[in-house]
Structure formats: C-alpha cells, structure tokens
Enzyme design. Structure first.
Site, PDB file in Angstrom:
ATOM      1  N   ARG A  19       3.060   3.606  -1.642  1.00  0.00           N
ATOM      2  CA  ARG A  19       3.161   3.851  -3.082  1.00  0.00           C
ATOM      3  C   ARG A  19       4.498   4.388  -3.546  1.00  0.00           C
ATOM      4  NH1 ARG A  19      -2.330   7.064  -2.488  1.00  0.00           N
ATOM      5  NH2 ARG A  19      -1.347   7.287  -0.454  1.00  0.00           N
ATOM      6  N   ARG A  36       1.150 -17.189  -8.785  1.00  0.00           N
ATOM      7  CA  ARG A  36       0.698 -17.597 -10.124  1.00  0.00           C
ATOM      8  C   ARG A  36       1.716 -18.547 -10.751  1.00  0.00           C
ATOM      9  NH1 ARG A  36      -0.615 -13.344 -14.378  1.00  0.00           N
ATOM     10  NH2 ARG A  36      -1.463 -15.213 -15.324  1.00  0.00           N
ATOM     11  N   ARG A  84       0.832  -1.209   0.000  1.00  0.00           N
ATOM     12  CA  ARG A  84       0.000   0.000   0.000  1.00  0.00           C
ATOM     13  C   ARG A  84       0.865   1.256   0.000  1.00  0.00           C
ATOM     14  NH1 ARG A  84      -5.385  -0.359   1.356  1.00  0.00           N
ATOM     15  NH2 ARG A  84      -5.380   1.812   0.665  1.00  0.00           N
ATOM     16  N   ASN A  88      13.122   5.093  -0.666  1.00  0.00           N
ATOM     17  CA  ASN A  88      14.099   6.095  -0.233  1.00  0.00           C
ATOM     18  C   ASN A  88      13.926   6.326   1.269  1.00  0.00           C
ATOM     19  OD1 ASN A  88      12.203   8.289   0.215  1.00  0.00           O
ATOM     20  ND2 ASN A  88      12.057   8.468  -2.019  1.00  0.00           N
ATOM     21  N   LEU A  89      14.882   7.022   1.861  1.00  0.00           N
ATOM     22  CA  LEU A  89      14.879   7.140   3.327  1.00  0.00           C
ATOM     23  C   LEU A  89      13.648   7.879   3.852  1.00  0.00           C
ATOM     24  CD1 LEU A  89      18.637   7.882   4.109  1.00  0.00           C
ATOM     25  CD2 LEU A  89      17.430   5.710   4.195  1.00  0.00           C
ATOM     26  N   ARG A  90      13.139   8.801   3.065  1.00  0.00           N
ATOM     27  CA  ARG A  90      11.938   9.524   3.513  1.00  0.00           C
ATOM     28  C   ARG A  90      10.755   8.563   3.628  1.00  0.00           C
ATOM     29  NH1 ARG A  90       9.321  14.856   0.592  1.00  0.00           N
ATOM     30  NH2 ARG A  90       8.370  15.693   2.481  1.00  0.00           N
ATOM     31  N   ARG A 133       4.094   1.702  10.603  1.00  0.00           N
ATOM     32  CA  ARG A 133       4.097   0.243  10.735  1.00  0.00           C
ATOM     33  C   ARG A 133       4.750  -0.305  11.998  1.00  0.00           C
ATOM     34  NH1 ARG A 133      -0.067  -0.915   7.520  1.00  0.00           N
ATOM     35  NH2 ARG A 133       0.147   0.094   5.505  1.00  0.00           N
TER      36      ARG A 133
HETATM   37  C1  LIG Z   1      -2.966   1.148  11.336  1.00  0.00           C
HETATM   38  C2  LIG Z   1      -3.348   1.155   9.893  1.00  0.00           C
HETATM   39  C3  LIG Z   1      -4.615   0.731   9.518  1.00  0.00           C
HETATM   40  C4  LIG Z   1      -4.983   0.743   8.171  1.00  0.00           C
HETATM   41  N1  LIG Z   1      -6.234   0.293   7.833  1.00  0.00           N
HETATM   42  C5  LIG Z   1      -6.632   0.317   6.537  1.00  0.00           C
HETATM   43  C6  LIG Z   1      -7.940  -0.123   6.138  1.00  0.00           C
HETATM   44  O1  LIG Z   1      -8.725  -0.563   6.962  1.00  0.00           O
HETATM   45  N2  LIG Z   1      -8.265  -0.080   4.834  1.00  0.00           N
HETATM   46  C7  LIG Z   1      -7.411   0.419   3.884  1.00  0.00           C
HETATM   47  O2  LIG Z   1      -7.770   0.481   2.709  1.00  0.00           O
HETATM   48  N3  LIG Z   1      -6.166   0.817   4.223  1.00  0.00           N
HETATM   49  C8  LIG Z   1      -5.759   0.789   5.501  1.00  0.00           C
HETATM   50  N4  LIG Z   1      -4.482   1.181   5.833  1.00  0.00           N
HETATM   51  C9  LIG Z   1      -3.562   1.599   4.752  1.00  0.00           C
HETATM   52  C10 LIG Z   1      -3.463   3.127   4.649  1.00  0.00           C
HETATM   53  O3  LIG Z   1      -4.699   3.692   4.310  1.00  0.00           O
HETATM   54  C11 LIG Z   1      -2.407   3.522   3.600  1.00  0.00           C
HETATM   55  O4  LIG Z   1      -2.795   3.034   2.335  1.00  0.00           O
HETATM   56  C12 LIG Z   1      -1.031   2.989   3.892  1.00  0.00           C
HETATM   57  O5  LIG Z   1      -0.731   3.134   5.236  1.00  0.00           O
HETATM   58  C13 LIG Z   1       0.006   3.737   3.025  1.00  0.00           C
HETATM   59  O6  LIG Z   1       0.324   4.962   3.617  1.00  0.00           O
HETATM   60  P1  LIG Z   1       0.140   6.394   2.928  1.00  0.00           P
HETATM   61  O7  LIG Z   1      -1.061   6.421   2.070  1.00  0.00           O
HETATM   62  O8  LIG Z   1       0.295   7.450   3.980  1.00  0.00           O
HETATM   63  O9  LIG Z   1       1.372   6.631   2.105  1.00  0.00           O
HETATM   64  P2  LIG Z   1       2.362   6.087   0.997  1.00  0.00           P
HETATM   65  O10 LIG Z   1       1.676   5.401  -0.097  1.00  0.00           O
HETATM   66  O11 LIG Z   1       3.433   5.359   1.736  1.00  0.00           O
HETATM   67  O12 LIG Z   1       2.883   7.470   0.471  1.00  0.00           O
HETATM   68  C14 LIG Z   1       3.690   8.321   1.300  1.00  0.00           C
HETATM   69  C15 LIG Z   1       3.101   9.719   1.341  1.00  0.00           C
HETATM   70  O13 LIG Z   1       3.126  10.250   0.009  1.00  0.00           O
HETATM   71  C16 LIG Z   1       1.988  11.081  -0.168  1.00  0.00           C
HETATM   72  N5  LIG Z   1       1.155  10.522  -1.237  1.00  0.00           N
HETATM   73  C17 LIG Z   1       1.310   9.289  -1.842  1.00  0.00           C
HETATM   74  N6  LIG Z   1       0.384   9.141  -2.796  1.00  0.00           N
HETATM   75  C18 LIG Z   1      -0.363  10.260  -2.787  1.00  0.00           C
HETATM   76  C19 LIG Z   1      -1.482  10.702  -3.544  1.00  0.00           C
HETATM   77  N7  LIG Z   1      -2.047   9.953  -4.490  1.00  0.00           N
HETATM   78  N8  LIG Z   1      -1.982  11.918  -3.276  1.00  0.00           N
HETATM   79  C20 LIG Z   1      -1.460  12.729  -2.323  1.00  0.00           C
HETATM   80  N9  LIG Z   1      -0.401  12.356  -1.555  1.00  0.00           N
HETATM   81  C21 LIG Z   1       0.125  11.154  -1.788  1.00  0.00           C
HETATM   82  C22 LIG Z   1       1.231  11.114   1.164  1.00  0.00           C
HETATM   83  O14 LIG Z   1       1.692  12.202   1.912  1.00  0.00           O
HETATM   84  C23 LIG Z   1       1.654   9.820   1.815  1.00  0.00           C
HETATM   85  O15 LIG Z   1       1.538   9.823   3.234  1.00  0.00           O
HETATM   86  C24 LIG Z   1      -4.075   1.182   7.167  1.00  0.00           C
HETATM   87  C25 LIG Z   1      -2.800   1.602   7.556  1.00  0.00           C
HETATM   88  C26 LIG Z   1      -2.424   1.584   8.894  1.00  0.00           C
HETATM   89  C27 LIG Z   1      -1.040   2.021   9.273  1.00  0.00           C
END
Ligand SMILES: Cc1cc2nc3c(=O)[nH]c(=O)nc-3n(C[C@H](O)[C@H](O)[C@H](O)COP(=O)(O)OP(=O)(O)OC[C@H]3O[C@@H](n4cnc5c(N)ncnc54)[C@H](O)[C@@H]3O)c2cc1C
Length: 220
Positions: A81, A91, A79, A175-177, A186
């Site tokens: 990205r 598969r 998740r 990357n580190l960020r 996590r």
């Molecule tokens: C405790 C916990 C419970 C969760 N429960 C669920 C759940 O029930 N269902 C579910 O679907 N998911 C769940 N998730 C997943 C969560 O919604 C995120 O998809 C996942 O944690 C990835 O983190 P992120 O989206 O912050 O960032 P990443 O994908 O790691 O991206 C890093 C950062 O880049 C920026 N970024 C990346 N893409 C975009 C974009 N398109 N637009 C704007 N900014 C962007 C944001 O600032 C983001 O924080 C859960 C996560 C956690 C930690």
C-alpha cells in the site's frame, strides 16, 4: 500467442553515493550533526539508521521500477500500500489490434517453475508435459478472446477469458523503506515462485547500485 520471459527495468537513474548523502543530510537534521558530514560518512550513517530501526529516514528517497510479468504477480505487488502504481489496462488494450500483433502475450511459466521448491526437482518429461498443457490453455484463451472481440465484445468484457499468465506491465514507485519491506516478503522462500523470479534479481541489482541499504536482506 507469444510466451515471453518476465523482466524488470529500473526507471530511476540511480547514483548510490548521492542517494546515501541525501538520506544522511535528512537524517542528521534530527541530531543537528550536519557538521559531521564528510566525503565518506554517508554509508556508515545510513547503515546505523537501518541497524537501529530509524527507517523513516530512508523514506526520503524513492525508486521507480517497471515490471513486465503476469497479472498474478502484479495482483500481489499491488497489495503493497505504501507505493504508487501505473498498470497496463486490459479494459483499454485491445490485443486483437495490429498494435499488439493481433495476439496475446503471456509470461512463460518455465522460469517460475525453477523457483518452485517442489517442481524444481521434477524430471524433464513431467515439466514438458505440464508446459504443453499450459500452452494449450493459453492458445484456447487467446482463441476465445479474439472470437469474442470479433463478435463485438469490448476488450473490457472479453478480458474475462484472459488467463492469469497474461503479460502485463506495471510501473511501481516505492520509497526505500517500502522496497526493503517488499524484498523481505517477496524474495522469501514462501513467496510465489514467479514473484521470486523477478524480485531476487532486482534485489541483487539494487544491492550493487546502492551501498548498505539492502545488504542485510539475504536470499535463501
Ligand atoms: C507469502 C505471502 C502470502 C500471502 N498470502 C496472502 C493470502 O493468502 N491472502 C491475502 O489476502 N494476502 C496474502 N498476502 C498479502 C499480505 O497479506 C499483504 O497484503 C502484503 O504482503 C502487503 O504487505 P503488508 O500488508 O505488510 O504491507 P504494505 O502494504 O506493503 O505496507 C507496509 C507496512 O506499512 C504498515 N501499514 C500499511 N497499511 C497499514 C494499515 N492500514 N494499518 C497499519 N499498518 C499499515 C504495516 O506495517 C505494513 O507492513 C501474502 C503475502 C505473502 C508475502
């Protein structure tokens, strides 16, 4: 059916001091303060970048880690990205083949239960009973998978009966960020126990390998 412990391997060779110097060199471009670079200036400079939220600079370095865990955990990992992935494919891998020992490998849930805020306080008999039930389910899944393959199903169809606990490998480059973001989410108490089981030791190891970059992320 074999139950194995989850683990990780850091695939990038890490020289923490060198890594900080590289980030410092990039970061100082912003201020044209390269003249301030000394043999021990990098850690202080990188700490200040992080403290002030100038985290784009730490994107100039990436680390690759191989996780060996279950598919529930990798479903959560992917998740994130801002990363690159390569994952063992259900598969194409045919676990009925000799190459895989003619069996499925699953990730032992015992370790994860220790990270579950409720279950970690259960008495040993309850834990043993839960483990027994899980083991029976894993064996049944394996039996049906093997039988489906025997009947001619392809692995990509037979995988429908593989459990979430099935062992998988995923190579993750961030990357580190993004690693910082990953660890903040996590290793938190509300993240999945089996995720914490591997994310916490990885964070602690990276803290020992790389000065200052992860020091402000504390695990409760
Ligand atoms: C405790 C916990 C419970 C969760 N429960 C669920 C759940 O029930 N269902 C579910 O679907 N998911 C769940 N998730 C997943 C969560 O919604 C995120 O998809 C996942 O944690 C990835 O983190 P992120 O989206 O912050 O960032 P990443 O994908 O790691 O991206 C890093 C950062 O880049 C920026 N970024 C990346 N893409 C975009 C974009 N398109 N637009 C704007 N900014 C962007 C944001 O600032 C983001 O924080 C859960 C996560 C956690 C930690």
């Amino acid at each position: 059916m074999k139950a194995i412990k989850p683990h990780y391997i850091i695939e990038t060779e890490i020289n923490g001091d060198q890594l900080l110097k590289q980030i410092e060199k990039a970061g100082r471009t912003c201020y044209k303060s390269e003249d301030k670079i000394t043999s021990d200036s990098a850690a202080k400079f990188v700490s200040a970048l992080i403290k002030h939220g100038h985290e784009a600079m730490i994107e100039h370095n990436a680390i690759t880690v191989r996780f060996v865990c279950d598919r529930g955990v990798t479903h959560e990992i992917v998740r994130h990205r801002v990363a690159s992935y390569a994952q063992e494919s259900t598969r194409y891998c045919n676990y009925s083949n000799d190459k895989y020992g003619n069996e499925i490998n699953v990730i032992d849930i015992a370790g994860g239960m220790n990270f579950d805020t409720k279950m970690k306080n259960y008495d040993p008999d309850t834990i043993a009973a839960i483990l027994l039930e899980w083991t029976a389910a894993m064996e049944a899944a394996e039996k049906h998978y093997m039988r489906m393959i025997e009947l001619g199903a392809t692995p990509q169809i037979a995988r429908g009966v593989l459990p979430t606990s099935v062992k998988t490998e995923i190579v993750v480059t961030m990357n580190l960020r993004e690693w910082r973001h990953f660890f903040k989410l996590r290793t938190a108490v509300d993240s999945h126990p089996q995720m914490r089981e591997i994310a916490i030791p990885l964070l602690e190891e990276l803290k020992t390998l790389i000065p200052c970059v992860f020091d402000d992320i504390s695990v409760k």
